[in-house]
Design a protein around this motif. Structure first.
Motif, mmCIF file in Angstrom:
data_model
loop_
_atom_site.group_PDB
_atom_site.id
_atom_site.type_symbol
_atom_site.label_atom_id
_atom_site.label_comp_id
_atom_site.label_asym_id
_atom_site.label_seq_id
_atom_site.Cartn_x
_atom_site.Cartn_y
_atom_site.Cartn_z
ATOM 1 N N ILE A 74 0.841 -1.201 0.000
ATOM 2 C CA ILE A 74 0.000 0.000 0.000
ATOM 3 C C ILE A 74 0.875 1.249 0.000
ATOM 4 O O ILE A 74 0.616 2.214 -0.718
ATOM 5 C CB ILE A 74 -0.952 0.000 1.216
ATOM 6 N N LYS A 75 1.926 1.216 0.811
ATOM 7 C CA LYS A 75 2.846 2.358 0.879
ATOM 8 C C LYS A 75 3.564 2.580 -0.447
ATOM 9 O O LYS A 75 3.785 3.719 -0.875
ATOM 10 C CB LYS A 75 3.870 2.127 2.001
ATOM 11 N N LEU A 76 3.914 1.487 -1.095
ATOM 12 C CA LEU A 76 4.626 1.607 -2.368
ATOM 13 C C LEU A 76 3.720 2.108 -3.486
ATOM 14 O O LEU A 76 4.166 2.802 -4.405
ATOM 15 C CB LEU A 76 5.231 0.252 -2.760
ATOM 16 N N GLU A 77 2.435 1.763 -3.417
ATOM 17 C CA GLU A 77 1.517 2.141 -4.489
ATOM 18 C C GLU A 77 1.148 3.619 -4.445
ATOM 19 O O GLU A 77 1.034 4.278 -5.478
ATOM 20 C CB GLU A 77 0.239 1.299 -4.436
ATOM 21 N N SER A 78 0.922 4.142 -3.245
ATOM 22 C CA SER A 78 0.494 5.541 -3.153
ATOM 23 C C SER A 78 0.834 6.116 -1.792
ATOM 24 O O SER A 78 0.992 5.380 -0.813
ATOM 25 C CB SER A 78 -1.016 5.652 -3.391
ATOM 26 N N LYS A 79 0.924 7.439 -1.741
ATOM 27 C CA LYS A 79 1.150 8.114 -0.477
ATOM 28 C C LYS A 79 -0.139 8.078 0.348
ATOM 29 O O LYS A 79 -1.231 8.045 -0.187
ATOM 30 C CB LYS A 79 1.568 9.565 -0.715
ATOM 31 N N GLY A 80 0.022 8.118 1.673
ATOM 32 C CA GLY A 80 -1.143 8.093 2.537
ATOM 33 C C GLY A 80 -1.037 7.019 3.583
ATOM 34 O O GLY A 80 -0.094 6.210 3.572
ATOM 35 N N PRO A 81 -2.000 6.960 4.489
ATOM 36 C CA PRO A 81 -1.960 5.973 5.561
ATOM 37 C C PRO A 81 -2.196 4.557 5.058
ATOM 38 O O PRO A 81 -2.851 4.353 4.037
ATOM 39 C CB PRO A 81 -3.092 6.421 6.490
ATOM 40 N N VAL A 82 -1.670 3.592 5.784
ATOM 41 C CA VAL A 82 -1.875 2.180 5.457
ATOM 42 C C VAL A 82 -3.293 1.761 5.811
ATOM 43 O O VAL A 82 -3.951 1.028 5.060
ATOM 44 C CB VAL A 82 -0.852 1.304 6.202
#
Length: 370
Positions: A196-204
């Protein structure tokens, strides 16, 4: 968020100020009596929004109800749990007024005493807007019981001891399974978090307020499967609501082919991996493994009327009756989903839970993207 201001409740007729706007007693929308609390104890007395708390005695509360004053709830000091409380309990039942035992801090003995005395709820700490919503639910539920002649709820026909044993068995199962699952699934959860972190910025995690059993509101955890700011786009996507063509003023909101879902998020949803963080909710006691789905507040507020409110009597769960029978199918109507929730609330048992739990595994992989 409504303002919380200190308030001296000794004089109900006195004006109070909320957000610099004077509010008189006649303008208040809620009036809650505090029974048996010291008149000079101000640290736990509040004017919350347009809610006034007034100190009184047992007899004073009885007189207020008999005089048909606006009374929206009764908060009782633990010391008042004596046989002398019975006349007030009878009136509160007849008038559908929530009767709550309140303490400033959590006290297990106080909670057990409250349940033993058959009051509607035990609450501690600061009064919040979320708890005021719960009081509204209790009121509507008591009204419904009164309208149906107070006929016993299926599970209420059981003796107290079997009910306690049933709850203990369910809770033990929840703790063992959720704890074990979190231990063994932690590598997968860490991998999902990394992706999730690698795909986009923002919280998990996606954390939202949900209404569970008894309309208790808690923080609900999921892996984030949408882009940031997705909640703000709901109004624009109302035409895609799965239920919009079936019911005017739909209660539920679920999108077909939700455009806000990321590529990884769709995989997580299709495999139900996005639901894994809810095991933390189960371990904390917010939810059970099996129950009625905890609802977003904008949905829950539409279901606290008449008999529909009974769906909140059941435990909140990760999986439930409607998930295993209708999940992932477009032909599920709003009425069917409500009826399945009601059916579970009226007939839930540990064996019934086990049947639903086993039936969950074939339903984990969705056939349709809804």
């Amino acid at each position: 968020m409504e303002a919380v201001l200190p308030f001296n409740s000794q004089n109900f007729s006195a004006d109070l100020s909320i957000d610099s706007q004077p509010v008189s007693a006649k303008d208040l929308t809620r009036h809650i009596l505090r029974i048996g609390f010291p008149a000079n104890a101000l640290e736990n007395e509040y004017a919350l929004g347009a809610t006034l708390f007034t100190n009184t005695t047992l007899q004073g509360a009885v007189n207020s109800i008999i005089a048909s004053e606006q009374i929206d709830a009764l908060f009782v000091h633990p010391d008042q749990l004596t046989p002398a409380l019975q006349p007030l309990k009878t009136l509160a039942k007849a008038q559908a007024i929530p009767l709550v035992v309140y303490s400033a801090k959590y006290d297990q003995q106080c909670r057990e005493l409250a349940l033993k005395n058959g009051v509607d709820d035990y609450f501690y700490g600061s009064i919040t807007a979320a708890y005021l919503k719960r009081l509204e639910f209790i009121t509507k539920l008591k009204n419904y019981k009164n309208k149906r002649g107070n006929k016993p709820y299926v599970k209420q026909a059981m003796d107290d001891a079997p009910k306690i044993k049933l709850w203990a068995l369910k809770r033990t199962f929840d703790i063992l399974v959720s704890g074990t699952a979190l231990l063994f699934l932690s590598p997968i959860m860490l991998l999902v978090a990394l992706l999730i972190k690698l795909e986009s910025k923002g919280p998990v995690f996606y954390i939202s307020k949900r209404a569970g059993s008894g309309y208790k509101i808690f923080d609900f955890y999921k892996f984030r499967s949408m882009r940031i700011g997705a909640d703000a786009e709901l109004a624009k996507l109302a035409h895609l609501n799965q239920y919009s063509e079936q019911t005017d003023g739909s209660v539920f909101f679920k999108l077909k082919n939700d455009p806000r879902v990321s590529r990884l998020g769709q995989v997580l949803r299709d495999t139900s991996l996005d639901e894994l963080p809810q095991l933390i909710n189960v371990l904390k006691g917010d939810m059970s493994l099996v129950g009625n789905r905890p609802l977003p507040l904008y949905e829950a507020e539409k279901l606290t009327k008449d008999q529909i409110a009974w769906r909140f009597l059941a435990p909140a769960g990760i999986t439930g009756l409607w998930q295993v029978t209708k999940r992932g199918k477009e032909n599920m109507s709003e009425e069917e989903r409500i009826q399945l929730d009601m059916e579970y609330a009226m007939n839930n048992s540990f064996l019934y839970d086990m049947k639903i739990f086993v039936g969950t595994f074939p339903a984990l992989i969705q056939k349709q993207r809804v």
